[in-house]
Design an enzyme around this catalytic site. Structure first.
Site, PDB file in Angstrom:
ATOM      1  CE  LYS A 192      -6.213  -2.546  -4.319  1.00  0.00           C
ATOM      2  NZ  LYS A 192      -5.050  -2.929  -3.501  1.00  0.00           N
TER       3      LYS A 192
ATOM      4  CD  GLN B 269      -9.080   0.072   1.349  1.00  0.00           C
ATOM      5  OE1 GLN B 269     -10.265  -0.073   1.113  1.00  0.00           O
ATOM      6  NE2 GLN B 269      -8.464   1.200   1.090  1.00  0.00           N
TER       7      GLN B 269
ATOM      8  CG  ASP C   3      -0.336  -1.201  -0.601  1.00  0.00           C
ATOM      9  OD1 ASP C   3      -1.087  -0.353  -1.103  1.00  0.00           O
ATOM     10  OD2 ASP C   3       0.064  -1.159   0.582  1.00  0.00           O
TER      11      ASP C   3
ATOM     12  N   GLY D 163      -4.087   3.894  -2.055  1.00  0.00           N
ATOM     13  CA  GLY D 163      -3.064   4.581  -2.833  1.00  0.00           C
ATOM     14  C   GLY D 163      -2.748   3.700  -4.022  1.00  0.00           C
ATOM     15  CG  HIS D 164      -5.345   2.267  -6.194  1.00  0.00           C
ATOM     16  ND1 HIS D 164      -6.630   1.984  -6.564  1.00  0.00           N
ATOM     17  CD2 HIS D 164      -5.176   1.691  -4.989  1.00  0.00           C
ATOM     18  CE1 HIS D 164      -7.211   1.269  -5.611  1.00  0.00           C
ATOM     19  NE2 HIS D 164      -6.353   1.090  -4.635  1.00  0.00           N
TER      20      HIS D 164
HETATM   21  P1  GDP Z   1      -2.405  -0.876  -5.249  1.00  0.00           P
HETATM   22  O1  GDP Z   1      -2.749  -0.159  -3.991  1.00  0.00           O
HETATM   23  O2  GDP Z   1      -2.877  -2.284  -5.250  1.00  0.00           O
HETATM   24  O3  GDP Z   1      -2.802  -0.142  -6.476  1.00  0.00           O
HETATM   25  O4  GDP Z   1      -0.808  -0.978  -5.276  1.00  0.00           O
HETATM   26  P2  GDP Z   1       0.229   0.230  -4.951  1.00  0.00           P
HETATM   27  O5  GDP Z   1       0.246   1.157  -6.107  1.00  0.00           O
HETATM   28  O6  GDP Z   1      -0.027   0.802  -3.610  1.00  0.00           O
HETATM   29  O7  GDP Z   1       1.579  -0.578  -4.822  1.00  0.00           O
HETATM   30  C1  GDP Z   1       2.064  -1.367  -5.873  1.00  0.00           C
HETATM   31  C2  GDP Z   1       3.469  -0.845  -6.258  1.00  0.00           C
HETATM   32  O8  GDP Z   1       4.091  -1.791  -7.098  1.00  0.00           O
HETATM   33  C3  GDP Z   1       3.428   0.434  -7.043  1.00  0.00           C
HETATM   34  O9  GDP Z   1       4.575   1.191  -6.736  1.00  0.00           O
HETATM   35  C4  GDP Z   1       3.462  -0.019  -8.498  1.00  0.00           C
HETATM   36  O10 GDP Z   1       4.028   0.935  -9.378  1.00  0.00           O
HETATM   37  C5  GDP Z   1       4.356  -1.223  -8.377  1.00  0.00           C
HETATM   38  N1  GDP Z   1       4.109  -2.304  -9.343  1.00  0.00           N
HETATM   39  C6  GDP Z   1       2.935  -2.754  -9.863  1.00  0.00           C
HETATM   40  N2  GDP Z   1       3.138  -3.825 -10.647  1.00  0.00           N
HETATM   41  C7  GDP Z   1       4.472  -4.068 -10.614  1.00  0.00           C
HETATM   42  C8  GDP Z   1       5.318  -5.071 -11.200  1.00  0.00           C
HETATM   43  O11 GDP Z   1       4.868  -5.977 -11.888  1.00  0.00           O
HETATM   44  N3  GDP Z   1       6.652  -4.993 -10.925  1.00  0.00           N
HETATM   45  C9  GDP Z   1       7.188  -4.022 -10.132  1.00  0.00           C
HETATM   46  N4  GDP Z   1       8.499  -4.028  -9.911  1.00  0.00           N
HETATM   47  N5  GDP Z   1       6.427  -3.068  -9.566  1.00  0.00           N
HETATM   48  C10 GDP Z   1       5.097  -3.097  -9.795  1.00  0.00           C
HETATM   49  P1  IMO Z   2      -4.788   0.082  -1.327  1.00  0.00           P
HETATM   50  O1  IMO Z   2      -6.093   0.322  -2.029  1.00  0.00           O
HETATM   51  C1  IMO Z   2      -2.682  -1.301   2.233  1.00  0.00           C
HETATM   52  C2  IMO Z   2      -4.677  -0.641   6.076  1.00  0.00           C
HETATM   53  C3  IMO Z   2      -4.036   0.335   7.043  1.00  0.00           C
HETATM   54  C4  IMO Z   2      -4.431  -0.309   8.362  1.00  0.00           C
HETATM   55  C5  IMO Z   2      -5.838  -0.824   8.077  1.00  0.00           C
HETATM   56  C6  IMO Z   2      -6.948   0.109   8.542  1.00  0.00           C
HETATM   57  O2  IMO Z   2      -3.723   1.046  -1.710  1.00  0.00           O
HETATM   58  O3  IMO Z   2      -4.387  -1.333  -1.448  1.00  0.00           O
HETATM   59  P2  IMO Z   2      -7.910   2.410   7.610  1.00  0.00           P
HETATM   60  O4  IMO Z   2      -7.241   3.733   7.416  1.00  0.00           O
HETATM   61  O5  IMO Z   2      -8.492   1.839   6.376  1.00  0.00           O
HETATM   62  O6  IMO Z   2      -8.883   2.404   8.751  1.00  0.00           O
HETATM   63  O7  IMO Z   2      -6.711   1.416   8.082  1.00  0.00           O
HETATM   64  O8  IMO Z   2      -5.923  -0.977   6.678  1.00  0.00           O
HETATM   65  N1  IMO Z   2      -4.964  -0.101   4.722  1.00  0.00           N
HETATM   66  C7  IMO Z   2      -4.261  -0.406   3.637  1.00  0.00           C
HETATM   67  N2  IMO Z   2      -3.147  -1.157   3.492  1.00  0.00           N
HETATM   68  N3  IMO Z   2      -3.289  -0.759   1.146  1.00  0.00           N
HETATM   69  C8  IMO Z   2      -4.411  -0.024   1.266  1.00  0.00           C
HETATM   70  O9  IMO Z   2      -5.108   0.419   0.207  1.00  0.00           O
HETATM   71  C9  IMO Z   2      -4.929   0.218   2.561  1.00  0.00           C
HETATM   72  N4  IMO Z   2      -5.988   0.889   3.042  1.00  0.00           N
HETATM   73  C10 IMO Z   2      -6.003   0.684   4.361  1.00  0.00           C
HETATM   74  O10 IMO Z   2      -2.634   0.370   6.874  1.00  0.00           O
HETATM   75  O11 IMO Z   2      -3.627  -1.433   8.602  1.00  0.00           O
HETATM   76 MG    MG Z   3      -1.838   0.940  -2.481  1.00  0.00          MG
END
Ligand code: GDP
Ligand code: IMO
Ligand code: MG
Length: 431
Positions: A16, A224, A13, A40-41
């Protein structure tokens, strides 16, 4: 021109999806190479929010090829659902722009069940998985009893694969007090879903190899983060795949030289979903600030993300284990308005200073963060698109991070929106 691999350097998170979406404007092909719909991207394009789990984040742009590589574990029903949801919002998805590696193992209901039963039975020892069946599906891949995408095309093969799989799962389920799975009903479900997946299936390694040789630009999209890696993460509180940049090659079917520039995505603070050690975790007002201003709620499961100060120890290790060439620093704007900001520069363990996270769980549990305090800033950095717009203390904070992790900032993200990026070095043209 180098190809670029994007990987998370913390516990996932990091942002990415946003960075892959931004970079994909310059790419021809975007490949997911590990993980599954535990990811979850989030992408925000002109105020519209897209949350992608399986589809590569390049799918939103026209004229690109999105590839789901063999390193992924694929839930065919989840894929069909995601294709429908994204298509409903006007994105065209066809075999022209989506290719699924035919040797990708499938996640089936037995994997989801096992994941959830184990977590429910584990009590305090639970991992806090996403419950999507990721771990059990990778176990079956390595156990040589997985059903793979190509098997969907042939009834006789599919039947024999399912028999082999259930010969393992049904006794296991019985031992755990769950009902056995009827092979006929699973077979029927798979035959139903097969037409949703098979039109996209093909030899991804071959297509990628050909286009790589022709000079097309490839963007590898990791899921991840490095500290959820099965080997280098905070084991056993990890996911079941290699999340490091090295996995991009085997998870796509290309050699390591195809991965040119490794871009590590780094959040300006630290978050974690699920259980496991977290030395710089906060339970005070600063933690509340990060969670609320950063909207730190899980994309996949809706769980609150645990929040803490930036941990330089973790990211420094990730830069080595993935050979990171430059980082994309995200969510700087979330720190706006904090009086002071802290960085974890090392740990105190039994009275000694250490600058690595120990591997042994009992030692990990005893580390205390050693924090360095820096001046905060009151100005807003949200939406900044020029380095010159950043307040001096923010620049100082960024410089200190670069110094501690021994890696330069290539990109800086200042909001969730696609275009709010400061480009210091373009990863595609820097090597
Ligand atoms: P990922 O799994 O690495 O793709 O990240 P996620 O999408 O799960 O979580 C990142 C969150 O931060 C999302 O809600 C994005 O919209 C948000 N985000 C990404 N870059 C920025 C930033 O520079 N500033 C803020 N405030 N939010 C951001
Ligand atoms: P993105 O790509 C954050 C965490 C789960 C748990 C551990 C194992 O959005 O960054 P799993 O279901 O993979 O066996 O769970 O890994 N986890 C993540 N945490 N971002 C993710 O993906 C994750 N994918 C798995 O919360 O701790
Ligand atoms: Mg994510």
């Amino acid at each position: 021109m180098a190809n670029v691999a994007v990987i998370g350097t913390q516990w996932g998170d990091e942002g990415k999806g946003k960075i892959v979406d931004w970079l994909s404007a310059q790419a021809d092909i975007i490949v997911r190479f590990q993980g599954g719909h535990n990811a979850g991207h989030t992408l925000v394009v002109d105020g519209q929010v897209f949350k992608l789990s399986l589809l590569p984040s390049g799918i939103l742009r026209t004229g690109k090829l999105a590839v789901i590589g063999n390193g992924v574990v694929l839930d065919p029903w989840a894929l069909a659902e995601e294709i429908d949801a994204v298509s409903d919002r006007g994105v065209k998805i066809s075999p022209e722009n989506l290719l699924v590696a035919e040797n990708t193992p499938l996640i089936l209901s037995v994997h989801r069940d096992l994941d959830r039963i184990r977590e429910a039975n584990a009590g305090d020892a639970r991992i806090g998985t996403t419950g999507r069946g990721i771990g059990p599906a990778y176990e079956d891949k390595v156990g040589r009893r997985a059903v793979r995408v190509a098997d969907l095309a042939d009834t006789i093969t599919l039947e024999s694969r399912l028999r082999r799989l259930l010969a393992h799962h049904n006794p296991l389920r019985q031992g755990l007090g769950a009902d056995p799975v009827d092979p006929d009903s699973l077979m029927a479900a798979l035959r139903d879903v097969a037409p949703r997946v098979l039109p996209f299936a093909g030899p991804a390694w071959k297509v990628l190899g050909k286009r790589f040789r022709a000079g097309d630009r490839i963007l590898f999209e990791g899921a991840q983060g490095s500290h959820l890696d099965i080997d280098y993460g905070t084991y056993p509180y990890v996911t079941s795949s290699n999340t490091l940049a090295g996995a991009a090659a085997t998870g796509a079917g290309l050699g390591p030289a195809a991965v040119g520039f490794v871009l590590g995505i780094v959040k300006t603070y630290t978050t974690r979903v699920g259980e496991g050690p977290f030395p710089s975790e906060l339970h005070d007002g600063s933690g509340h600030h990060l969670a609320t201003v950063g909207r730190e709620r899980g994309t996949v499961t809706g769980r609150n993300r645990r929040c803490g100060w930036f941990d330089a120890v973790l990211v420094r290790q990730s830069c080595v284990t993935s050979g990171v060439n430059g980082i994309a620093l995200t969510k700087l704007d979330v720190l706006d308005g904090m009086k002071e900001v802290k960085i974890c520069v090392g740990y105190e363990l039994d009275g000694e200073f250490i600058d690595d996270l120990p591997v042994a769980s009992n030692r990990q549990a005893r580390v205390n963060p050693v924090l360095e305090t820096l001046e905060g800033w009151t100005e807003s950095t949200a939406g900044a698109r020029r380095w010159a717009d950043l307040p001096a203390p923010a620049i100082k904070y960024i410089r200190r991070i670069e110094e501690l992790i021994d890696c330069p900032v290539a990109l800086l993200s200042t909001s969730p929106e696609r275009e709010d990026v400061i480009c210091v070095t373009n990863p595609f043209s820097s090597r």
